[in-house]
Design a protein around this motif. Structure first.
Motif, short mmCIF file in Angstrom:
data_model
loop_
_atom_site.label_atom_id
_atom_site.label_comp_id
_atom_site.label_asym_id
_atom_site.label_seq_id
_atom_site.Cartn_x
_atom_site.Cartn_y
_atom_site.Cartn_z
N CYS A 1 35.44 45.46 34.92
CA CYS A 1 36.65 44.74 34.50
C CYS A 1 37.66 44.69 35.64
O CYS A 1 38.27 43.65 35.90
N LYS A 2 37.82 45.82 36.31
CA LYS A 2 38.73 45.87 37.46
C LYS A 2 38.27 44.89 38.53
O LYS A 2 39.09 44.17 39.12
N ASP A 3 36.97 44.83 38.78
CA ASP A 3 36.45 43.89 39.78
C ASP A 3 36.81 42.45 39.43
O ASP A 3 37.14 41.65 40.31
N ILE A 4 36.79 42.11 38.15
CA ILE A 4 37.16 40.75 37.71
C ILE A 4 38.62 40.49 38.07
O ILE A 4 38.96 39.41 38.59
N LEU A 5 39.48 41.46 37.82
CA LEU A 5 40.90 41.28 38.12
C LEU A 5 41.15 41.18 39.62
O LEU A 5 41.95 40.37 40.07
N VAL A 6 40.47 42.01 40.39
CA VAL A 6 40.63 41.96 41.84
C VAL A 6 40.12 40.62 42.38
O VAL A 6 40.76 40.00 43.24
N GLU A 7 38.99 40.15 41.85
CA GLU A 7 38.48 38.83 42.25
C GLU A 7 39.48 37.73 41.91
O GLU A 7 39.66 36.80 42.71
N LEU A 8 40.14 37.85 40.77
CA LEU A 8 41.17 36.89 40.39
C LEU A 8 42.28 36.89 41.44
O LEU A 8 42.74 35.82 41.86
N CYS A 9 42.70 38.05 41.88
CA CYS A 9 43.75 38.13 42.89
C CYS A 9 43.32 37.46 44.19
O CYS A 9 44.09 36.71 44.80
#
Length: 116
Positions: A34-42
């Motif tokens: 989930c964190k990876d998804i958010l970092v990718e969004l950034c």
């Protein structure tokens, strides 16, 4: 992609999904995804520089869809994206939007494609 490589230093140092990491109900390996998804969004925001809310919402909806895809993995690990997780994830989306200059973003619209 390493979070620390983000151009936005505030986001680069942010403790994403802290409440989920602190709760044993959520398996850390899934919270990591989930964190990876958010970092990718950034990284995507930094790469594309959305010019308005509609452009930002396209990016956040794509990220939300990736969260949707993780639901079965949570179920398989005797967990789910439930109320606490929803609130935590929504707060993180709101933080990201504000950190990139979209303070007026509607949190419900940021995650409008969610099915959790």
């Amino acid at each position: 992609m390493k979070q620390s490589a983000l151009k936005n230093e505030v986001v680069g140092a942010y403790a994403f999904l802290e409440d989920m990491y602190d709760d044993d109900y959520f398996p850390n390996h899934l919270v990591d995804q989930c964190k990876d998804i958010l970092v990718e969004l950034c990284f995507e925001i930094e790469r594309t520089h959305p010019q308005d809310l509609d452009a930002l919402y396209v990016l956040t909806h794509s990220a939300t869809d990736k969260f949707n895809d993780l639901q079965d993995a949570f179920y398989e690990n005797d967990s789910e994206i439930e109320t606490g997780a929803r609130e935590c994830i929504a707060q993180n989306f709101e933080f990201i939007a504000a950190s990139y200059g979209f303070e007026e973003a509607d949190v419900e619209e940021l995650i409008a494609t969610r099915d959790w």
